[in-house]
Design an enzyme around this catalytic site. Structure first.
Site, short mmCIF file in Angstrom:
data_model
loop_
_atom_site.label_atom_id
_atom_site.label_comp_id
_atom_site.label_asym_id
_atom_site.label_seq_id
_atom_site.Cartn_x
_atom_site.Cartn_y
_atom_site.Cartn_z
N CYS A 78 0.98 -1.09 0.08
CA CYS A 78 0.01 0.12 -0.02
C CYS A 78 0.84 1.19 0.13
O CYS A 78 2.13 1.38 0.32
CB CYS A 78 -0.84 0.14 1.24
SG CYS A 78 -1.90 -1.48 1.13
N ARG A 116 1.80 1.53 -6.02
CA ARG A 116 1.96 0.83 -5.00
C ARG A 116 0.48 -0.38 -4.39
O ARG A 116 0.61 -1.23 -3.87
CB ARG A 116 2.37 1.41 -3.42
CG ARG A 116 3.61 1.98 -3.94
CD ARG A 116 4.06 2.90 -2.35
NE ARG A 116 4.43 1.92 -1.30
CZ ARG A 116 5.59 1.35 -1.09
NH1 ARG A 116 6.53 1.68 -1.72
NH2 ARG A 116 5.62 0.36 -0.15
N TRP A 153 -3.81 -1.95 -1.71
CA TRP A 153 -3.55 -3.26 -2.40
C TRP A 153 -4.12 -4.46 -1.37
O TRP A 153 -3.46 -4.52 -0.26
CB TRP A 153 -2.37 -3.62 -2.75
CG TRP A 153 -2.17 -4.88 -3.64
CD1 TRP A 153 -2.52 -4.82 -5.04
CD2 TRP A 153 -1.78 -6.37 -3.25
NE1 TRP A 153 -2.13 -5.87 -5.30
CE2 TRP A 153 -1.65 -7.26 -4.34
CE3 TRP A 153 -1.55 -6.55 -2.14
CZ2 TRP A 153 -1.57 -8.23 -4.43
CZ3 TRP A 153 -1.41 -8.07 -1.81
CH2 TRP A 153 -1.35 -8.84 -3.11
N ASN A 167 0.06 -0.11 6.13
CA ASN A 167 0.81 -0.97 5.08
C ASN A 167 1.50 -2.43 5.48
O ASN A 167 2.11 -2.18 6.46
CB ASN A 167 1.88 -0.19 4.19
CG ASN A 167 2.52 -1.10 3.13
OD1 ASN A 167 2.14 -1.83 2.67
ND2 ASN A 167 3.82 -0.72 3.02
N GLY A 168 1.02 -3.55 5.34
CA GLY A 168 1.61 -4.69 5.60
C GLY A 168 0.55 -5.57 6.10
O GLY A 168 -0.78 -5.49 5.82
N GLU A 192 11.59 -13.35 -19.29
CA GLU A 192 11.12 -11.89 -19.05
C GLU A 192 10.08 -11.28 -20.11
O GLU A 192 9.27 -10.78 -19.77
CB GLU A 192 12.26 -10.84 -19.13
CG GLU A 192 12.03 -9.27 -19.00
CD GLU A 192 11.48 -8.87 -17.79
OE1 GLU A 192 11.07 -9.78 -16.78
OE2 GLU A 192 10.77 -7.73 -17.77
N LYS A 214 6.44 -9.99 -19.22
CA LYS A 214 5.69 -8.66 -19.43
C LYS A 214 4.54 -9.01 -20.02
O LYS A 214 3.37 -8.34 -19.97
CB LYS A 214 6.59 -8.01 -20.63
CG LYS A 214 8.02 -7.23 -19.83
CD LYS A 214 7.70 -6.14 -19.10
CE LYS A 214 7.70 -6.49 -17.44
NZ LYS A 214 9.01 -6.72 -16.70
N GLU A 259 1.74 -9.67 -17.38
CA GLU A 259 1.47 -8.68 -16.73
C GLU A 259 0.37 -7.88 -17.53
O GLU A 259 -0.13 -7.30 -16.78
CB GLU A 259 2.64 -8.10 -16.28
CG GLU A 259 3.58 -8.60 -15.13
CD GLU A 259 4.68 -7.80 -14.81
OE1 GLU A 259 4.51 -7.25 -13.53
OE2 GLU A 259 5.30 -7.32 -15.59
N HIS A 294 11.69 -31.60 -25.75
CA HIS A 294 11.67 -32.14 -24.41
C HIS A 294 10.10 -31.96 -23.92
O HIS A 294 9.84 -32.33 -22.84
CB HIS A 294 12.72 -31.98 -23.48
CG HIS A 294 14.09 -32.47 -23.87
ND1 HIS A 294 14.34 -33.47 -24.00
CD2 HIS A 294 14.90 -31.50 -24.39
CE1 HIS A 294 15.79 -33.51 -24.41
NE2 HIS A 294 15.92 -32.11 -24.51
N LYS A 344 3.23 -2.31 -7.37
CA LYS A 344 4.67 -2.06 -7.78
C LYS A 344 5.80 -2.74 -6.85
O LYS A 344 6.63 -3.40 -7.27
CB LYS A 344 5.07 -0.62 -8.01
CG LYS A 344 6.40 -0.30 -8.37
CD LYS A 344 6.61 -0.45 -9.79
CE LYS A 344 8.00 -0.19 -10.31
NZ LYS A 344 8.28 -0.84 -11.38
O1 M6R Z 1 11.07 -4.00 -6.43
P1 M6R Z 1 11.59 -5.31 -7.01
O2 M6R Z 1 12.56 -5.22 -7.94
O3 M6R Z 1 12.21 -6.26 -5.78
O4 M6R Z 1 10.51 -6.10 -7.38
C1 M6R Z 1 10.49 -7.50 -7.93
C2 M6R Z 1 9.46 -7.88 -8.63
O5 M6R Z 1 8.25 -7.73 -7.71
C3 M6R Z 1 9.05 -7.16 -9.87
O6 M6R Z 1 10.16 -7.09 -10.95
C4 M6R Z 1 7.93 -7.54 -10.90
O7 M6R Z 1 8.16 -8.76 -11.09
C5 M6R Z 1 7.59 -6.60 -11.64
N1 M6R Z 1 6.12 -6.46 -11.83
C6 M6R Z 1 7.69 -7.17 -13.19
O8 M6R Z 1 7.38 -6.35 -14.03
#
Ligand code: M6R
Length: 616
Positions: A2, A27, A76, A102-103, A485, A489, A492, A508, A611
């Protein structure tokens, strides 16, 4: 997960809070709320499910009373769905005190039972409300917000940043943190609190990080930091390196579009100041720490998501340059796998936010077992670098879009610089070779800029493919983590099935997925790097093409071997193999962003994500 902001001073608090929340919305964005203490000394709150815009419109239609003290929250959801009731702030039983959080408060059920036994009732399903009611009860007992807060934070288990205001102490905001971030913004006759500096950087660039297990009280006149027992703590202020405009869209259609365009700078700024006049690597932050790195026998990289893929890419370079074994572990798997960690292990954490709870816990676990710890981080004052023996900051600037792009290339850059530094300290690479590799790194920004010129072609491809339901990505060696990666992307941002595979693994099993029309992105390694690897990937392309796949090859300029088999070719400039990922990842990012836009989705704030993941 959050976003938290607090303000006390002479400005209209609602403006400061809403601006701060706008910058922290990355966040968490399933609900938002504020509490302000009006000039007549009463507490007013407003909270709404949905994005910040919903709260904003609500306040515009029905303004809150004038105020110069308040707290704000963007959520969140963890405990309780995203509803108006579960949104923060939560109030004490008498409605005079407001709390944001937050938490996760792990022992909230016991506290709730205790309070329910005393006749208190609850309006939400959240863990936070238990803390708010408890704090209200302690306030009734002490008549002092600082004292009441001290009594409550000592009782809470789990991870939390907690802020509170009480209408009878109108010029005071109190906060506490345990395994969750909190930063103070230092102003003139005003002070700020935020989950990160973005919350207040438009008002002040001077900040103070609140440490683990510490509380803070801000008034217009000053800031007091203590431990949970109330003992004063000395904290050193720092200056934030970027200004507010860096965290604004500046005419781009999305933060992600802006951040992709900033990738050449993210790499250049991460290298800047770290190359000596003779062309070797010199990392000022690591000066005097040679002993830390000389005696290690292995490296374990811990990270999550995109950061972990940057670690997987960098493993190849660090191993090749230092001849040390490098293992990459997902942070959340690491400490539950009974890993072999001792004083000869260097644990390198990678985190854009520096607050990812899983990674923080992995670092603490490693440190407790005597390992040396190095943090690669993009956020000054964040918890993970503070908990580590050393830090190499990435200078990507603030990354606001939830999907990570420029931080990824900056992470690889910082890790490559570190790998070359380590090679120099350990004497595993000749000075000439270090100079050569450093020069190659310095050439990357210009090459990324060249890849970016193909944005429109990649966008067109994405728009043609907007009905696609599944995309596969293949790569070998450093191309393999880029395949992972690229798939992440797309998941997401476009919410479609996407998977990355090591190309050699195809036969395989995964080749069974290939049917006519199946789009497959292939990271084609340079034939100049390895003829064998190049030939193998070309035969992989032929195999999938023979089964009807639609092949999109990402290949270096002049590689004609792929032309007969690829439906589309995206070109990247020539680079030696270890540096190719810094170029080949860019088209995958643009493709995912454009496909998301073509589907009318929210590029910057994809559903269900936040984030920084500050809960385990
Ligand atoms: O803040 P961080 O780099 O530790 O975050 C790690 C992951 O949560 C972050 O890279 C996440 O996978 C992203 N949404 C990827 O786009």
């Amino acid at each position: 997960m959050c976003g938290i902001v607090g303000y006390v001073g002479g400005r209209a608090s609602i403006d400061v809070l809403m601006n701060g929340l706008k910058r922290l919305e990355y966040r968490g964005y399933d609900s938002a709320g504020v509490a302000v203490i009006a000039e007549d000394g009463t507490l007013s709150t407003r909270k709404r499910a949905g994005k910040l815009a919903v709260l904003s419109e609500d306040i515009a239609e029905q303004p809150l009373p004038d105020s110069t003290t308040g707290i704000g929250h963007t959520r969140w959801a963890t405990h309780g769905g995203p509803t108006d009731e579960n949104a923060h702030p939560h109030l004490s039983a008498d409605g005079k005190l407001a709390v944001i959080h937050n938490g996760i408060i792990e022992n909230f059920a016991a506290i709730r039972d205790e309070l329910a036994g005393e006749g208190y009732t609850f309006a939400s399903e959240t863990d936070t409300e238990a803390a708010a009611i408890l704090l209200g009860r302690e306030y009734e007992r002490t008549g002092d917000l600082r004292e009441a807060f001290k009594a409550v934070v000592g009782r809470l288990d789990g991870a939390f940043t907690l802020l509170a205001v009480h209408q009878d102490e109108p010029d005071l905001v109190v906060g506490a943190r345990q395994n969750s971030p909190l930063v103070v913004g230092l102003g003139q006759d005003e002070n700020f609190l935020g989950s990160d500096v973005a919350a207040f950087v438009e008002y002040t660039r001077f900040a103070l990080a609140v440490g683990e297990g510490e509380m803070v009280a801000i008034t217009p006149e000053g800031v007091e930091v203590t431990d949970f027992a109330g003992n004063p703590v000395q904290s050193t202020p720092f200056e934030v390196q970027w200004d507010a405009s860096a965290a604004e869209k500046g005419g781009w259609s999305s933060f992600m579009a802006k951040e992709i365009s900033e990738e050449p700078d993210a790499v250049a700024n991460t290298v800047r100041g770290r190359v000596a006049d003779d062309g070797t690597v010199r990392i000022p932050e690591l000066e005097g720490l040679d002993d830390l790195f000389r005696d290690i026998s292995r490296v374990i990289i811990v990270a999550c998501g995109t950061a972990a893929y940057s670690g997987m890419v960098s493993k190849y370079a660090i191993e090749s340059w230092t001849r040390l074994p490098v293992e990459v572990a997902l942070s959340h798997e690491f400490r539950y796998s009974d890993p072999v960690v001792d004083a000869s292990t260097l644990v390198v954490s990678i985190s854009q936010s520096g607050e990812t709870m899983d990674t923080l816990m992995a670092v603490k676990y490693a440190a407790e077992r005597g390992a040396k710890t190095l943090s690669i981080c993009n956020t000054q004052g964040a918890t993970i670098p503070r908990e580590s023996d050393a830090v190499v900051y990435t200078h990507a600037g603030p990354e606001v879009a939830v999907a990570s792009t420029k931080a990824f290339v900056a992470q690889i850059t910082a890790l490559y610089l570190f790998g070359l530094h380590l090679a120099s300290v350990r004497g595993s690479l000749s000075t000439e070779k270090i100079i050569e590799e450093t020069a190659e790194l310095q050439a990357v920004p210009e090459k990324i800029a060249e890849v970016l010129t193909q944005h429109d072609e990649i966008a067109q491809l994405a728009h043609w493919m907007s009905d696609t339901r599944s995309v596969l990505f293949l790569g070998r060696h450093v191309g393999y983590p880029i395949a992972l990666e690229g798939a992440l992307k797309l998941k997401e941002l476009a919410y479609i099935h996407a998977e990355g595979f090591a190309a050699g693994e195809l036969k395989h099993g995964p080749i069974a997925l290939i049917e006519p029309g199946q789009p497959v992105f292939v990271m084609v390694p340079s034939p100049r790097g390895s003829q064998t690897m190049h030939a193998k990937i070309v035969s992989n392309i032929q195999e999938i093409r023979a089964r009807g796949a639609r092949v999109i090859a990402i290949a270096e300029e002049g590689d004609v071997a792929v032309l007969p088999y690829a439906d589309s070719v995206i070109r990247v400039p020539l680079a030696s193999p270890l540096f190719e990922p810094l170029l080949t990842v860019i088209p995958t990012q643009i493709f995912a962003m454009e496909l998301s836009e073509a589907k009318g989705l929210d590029v910057d704030q994809p559903r269900n994500l936040a984030k920084s993941v500050t809960v385990e």
